[in-house]
Write a protein that holds these residues in place. Structure first.
Motif, PDB file in Angstrom:
ATOM      1  N   ILE A 175      10.104   8.994  -2.074  1.00 22.30           N
ATOM      2  CA  ILE A 175       9.361   8.529  -3.247  1.00 22.30           C
ATOM      3  C   ILE A 175      10.380   7.929  -4.206  1.00 22.30           C
ATOM      4  CG2 ILE A 175       8.077   9.242  -5.310  1.00 22.30           C
ATOM      5  CD1 ILE A 175       6.258   9.637  -3.043  1.00 22.30           C
ATOM      6  N   ASP A 176      10.135   6.705  -4.638  1.00 22.64           N
ATOM      7  CA  ASP A 176      10.906   6.094  -5.712  1.00 22.64           C
ATOM      8  C   ASP A 176      10.022   6.151  -6.951  1.00 22.64           C
ATOM      9  OD1 ASP A 176      12.976   5.492  -3.963  1.00 22.64           O
ATOM     10  OD2 ASP A 176      12.252   3.458  -3.591  1.00 22.64           O
ATOM     11  N   ARG A 177      10.572   6.642  -8.036  1.00 19.22           N
ATOM     12  CA  ARG A 177       9.810   6.786  -9.283  1.00 19.22           C
ATOM     13  C   ARG A 177      10.253   5.706 -10.262  1.00 19.22           C
ATOM     14  NH1 ARG A 177       8.204  12.370 -12.165  1.00 19.22           N
ATOM     15  NH2 ARG A 177       6.364  11.971 -10.907  1.00 19.22           N
ATOM     16  N   TYR A 178       9.293   4.945 -10.755  1.00 22.25           N
ATOM     17  CA  TYR A 178       9.539   3.870 -11.718  1.00 22.25           C
ATOM     18  C   TYR A 178       8.966   4.293 -13.065  1.00 22.25           C
ATOM     19  CZ  TYR A 178      10.677   0.933  -7.744  1.00 22.25           C
ATOM     20  OH  TYR A 178      11.261   0.425  -6.611  1.00 22.25           O
ATOM     21  N   PHE A 179       9.735   4.066 -14.118  1.00 24.94           N
ATOM     22  CA  PHE A 179       9.328   4.400 -15.479  1.00 24.94           C
ATOM     23  C   PHE A 179       9.505   3.141 -16.324  1.00 24.94           C
ATOM     24  CE2 PHE A 179      10.219   6.261 -19.733  1.00 24.94           C
ATOM     25  CZ  PHE A 179       9.040   6.964 -19.893  1.00 24.94           C
ATOM     26  N   LEU A 180       8.393   2.564 -16.778  1.00 25.49           N
ATOM     27  CA  LEU A 180       8.400   1.296 -17.502  1.00 25.49           C
ATOM     28  C   LEU A 180       7.778   1.498 -18.877  1.00 25.49           C
ATOM     29  CD1 LEU A 180       6.996  -0.856 -14.552  1.00 25.49           C
ATOM     30  CD2 LEU A 180       9.393  -0.397 -15.097  1.00 25.49           C
ATOM     31  N   TRP A 181       8.489   1.094 -19.918  1.00 23.15           N
ATOM     32  CA  TRP A 181       8.045   1.292 -21.288  1.00 23.15           C
ATOM     33  C   TRP A 181       7.738  -0.072 -21.881  1.00 23.15           C
ATOM     34  CZ3 TRP A 181       9.300   6.197 -23.977  1.00 23.15           C
ATOM     35  CH2 TRP A 181       8.770   6.255 -25.260  1.00 23.15           C
ATOM     36  N   GLY A 182       6.456  -0.351 -22.141  1.00 23.72           N
ATOM     37  CA  GLY A 182       6.044  -1.640 -22.663  1.00 23.72           C
ATOM     38  C   GLY A 182       5.645  -1.578 -24.120  1.00 23.72           C
ATOM     39  N   GLN A 183       5.113  -2.695 -24.607  1.00 25.02           N
ATOM     40  CA  GLN A 183       4.671  -2.778 -25.997  1.00 25.02           C
ATOM     41  C   GLN A 183       3.454  -1.904 -26.250  1.00 25.02           C
ATOM     42  OE1 GLN A 183       3.846  -6.879 -26.799  1.00 25.02           O
ATOM     43  NE2 GLN A 183       5.985  -7.480 -26.685  1.00 25.02           N
ATOM     44  N   GLU A 184       2.549  -1.833 -25.283  1.00 27.45           N
ATOM     45  CA  GLU A 184       1.297  -1.117 -25.484  1.00 27.45           C
ATOM     46  C   GLU A 184       1.150   0.117 -24.609  1.00 27.45           C
ATOM     47  OE1 GLU A 184      -1.704  -4.025 -24.809  1.00 27.45           O
ATOM     48  OE2 GLU A 184      -1.252  -5.135 -26.641  1.00 27.45           O
ATOM     49  N   PRO A 242       0.839  -1.208   0.000  1.00 26.44           N
ATOM     50  CA  PRO A 242       0.000   0.000   0.000  1.00 26.44           C
ATOM     51  C   PRO A 242       0.876   1.261   0.000  1.00 26.44           C
ATOM     52  CG  PRO A 242       0.007  -1.018   2.159  1.00 26.44           C
ATOM     53  CD  PRO A 242       0.786  -1.922   1.252  1.00 26.44           C
ATOM     54  N   SER A 243       1.413   1.564  -1.170  1.00 31.80           N
ATOM     55  CA  SER A 243       2.435   2.603  -1.243  1.00 31.80           C
ATOM     56  C   SER A 243       2.294   3.540  -2.443  1.00 31.80           C
ATOM     57  CB  SER A 243       3.805   1.932  -1.327  1.00 31.80           C
ATOM     58  OG  SER A 243       3.851   1.096  -2.474  1.00 31.80           O
ATOM     59  N   LEU A 244       1.260   3.349  -3.245  1.00 34.53           N
ATOM     60  CA  LEU A 244       1.119   4.145  -4.462  1.00 34.53           C
ATOM     61  C   LEU A 244       0.832   5.598  -4.121  1.00 34.53           C
ATOM     62  CD1 LEU A 244       0.995   4.074  -7.562  1.00 34.53           C
ATOM     63  CD2 LEU A 244      -1.467   3.641  -7.350  1.00 34.53           C
ATOM     64  N   ALA A 245       1.696   6.495  -4.586  1.00 36.76           N
ATOM     65  CA  ALA A 245       1.491   7.929  -4.403  1.00 36.76           C
ATOM     66  C   ALA A 245       0.967   8.561  -5.687  1.00 36.76           C
ATOM     67  CB  ALA A 245       2.790   8.600  -3.972  1.00 36.76           C
ATOM     68  N   SER A 246       1.374   8.015  -6.838  1.00 37.00           N
ATOM     69  CA  SER A 246       0.936   8.554  -8.120  1.00 37.00           C
ATOM     70  C   SER A 246       1.099   7.488  -9.191  1.00 37.00           C
ATOM     71  CB  SER A 246       1.777   9.785  -8.481  1.00 37.00           C
ATOM     72  OG  SER A 246       1.445  10.261  -9.768  1.00 37.00           O
ATOM     73  N   LEU A 247       0.197   7.491 -10.148  1.00 34.70           N
ATOM     74  CA  LEU A 247       0.233   6.553 -11.257  1.00 34.70           C
ATOM     75  C   LEU A 247      -0.157   7.286 -12.526  1.00 34.70           C
ATOM     76  CD1 LEU A 247       0.172   3.687 -12.600  1.00 34.70           C
ATOM     77  CD2 LEU A 247      -2.202   3.533 -11.835  1.00 34.70           C
ATOM     78  N   ARG A 248       0.667   7.130 -13.560  1.00 26.72           N
ATOM     79  CA  ARG A 248       0.350   7.677 -14.884  1.00 26.72           C
ATOM     80  C   ARG A 248       0.584   6.578 -15.906  1.00 26.72           C
ATOM     81  NH1 ARG A 248       3.658  13.098 -15.516  1.00 26.72           N
ATOM     82  NH2 ARG A 248       2.639  13.052 -17.532  1.00 26.72           N
ATOM     83  N   LEU A 300       9.373  14.283  -4.850  1.00 24.52           N
ATOM     84  CA  LEU A 300       8.680  14.457  -3.570  1.00 24.52           C
ATOM     85  C   LEU A 300       8.476  15.933  -3.254  1.00 24.52           C
ATOM     86  CD1 LEU A 300       7.439  13.332  -0.982  1.00 24.52           C
ATOM     87  CD2 LEU A 300       9.742  13.177  -0.031  1.00 24.52           C
ATOM     88  N   GLU A 301       9.435  16.760  -3.649  1.00 22.08           N
ATOM     89  CA  GLU A 301       9.323  18.208  -3.372  1.00 22.08           C
ATOM     90  C   GLU A 301       8.161  18.855  -4.123  1.00 22.08           C
ATOM     91  OE1 GLU A 301      10.947  19.744  -0.933  1.00 22.08           O
ATOM     92  OE2 GLU A 301      11.714  17.724  -0.571  1.00 22.08           O
ATOM     93  N   SER A 302       7.683  18.223  -5.196  1.00 19.81           N
ATOM     94  CA  SER A 302       6.556  18.799  -5.945  1.00 19.81           C
ATOM     95  C   SER A 302       5.208  18.378  -5.352  1.00 19.81           C
ATOM     96  CB  SER A 302       6.627  18.394  -7.419  1.00 19.81           C
ATOM     97  OG  SER A 302       6.419  17.004  -7.563  1.00 19.81           O
TER      98      SER A 302
END
Length: 143
Positions: free
Chosen positions: A108-117, A49-55, A94-96
């Motif tokens: 905050i750890d930011r993950y950026f994942l680029w998939g097929q779709e 239970p850690s999601l701060a933001s999802l795009r 996090l400062e924003s």
């Protein structure tokens, strides 16, 4: 600065299938790599239970958007090549966040994942994922 994400020391391949499941503030990402219709690697990353933001973006539109989701300058130049999984530990993003969020979250750890779709950006607060390799990379099959 974004660096290649190597969960469990695993070198992740390119053009994965990504499946994202969200339940409240919990998010799970399943990463699939396929060769000739055969799944050669599958990884599940479960963030408590850690999601701060999802795009999430449609992958096909990202390359045509005049404003890329992440500027090239935000990636570590010492990691040449094309990677589809990046992480920025203890991100300055996090400062924003607003004052209340900055009070609640230590990092905050930011993950950026680029998939097929799809392309996925996750801001994860104060949590490391539980990573499970469901289909190990077979010998002779690579990224």
């Amino acid at each position: 600065m974004f660096r290649q994400w190597r969960p469990l020391g695993e070198e992740l391949g390119t053009f994965p299938g990504l499946d994202v499941e969200v339940r409240g503030r919990e998010v799970t990402v399943v990463w699939d790599e396929w060769v000739n219709g055969v799944c050669v690697f599958r990884m599940r990353a479960a963030f408590g239970p850690s999601l701060a933001s999802l795009r999430i973006w449609d992958e096909s539109s990202v390359g045509f958007d005049p404003q890329p989701p992440v500027a090239d300058s935000e990636f570590d130049p010492n990691e040449p090549g094309h990677y589809n999984a990046h992480v920025e530990h203890a991100s300055a993003v996090l400062e924003s966040y607003n004052e209340y969020a900055r009070m609640m979250y230590k990092r905050i750890d930011r993950y950026f994942l680029w998939g097929q779709e799809i392309v996925v950006m996750l801001d994860i607060a104060d949590c490391d994922p539980v990573v499970t390799i469901e289909v190990p990379r077979a010998a002779g099959h690579g990224a």
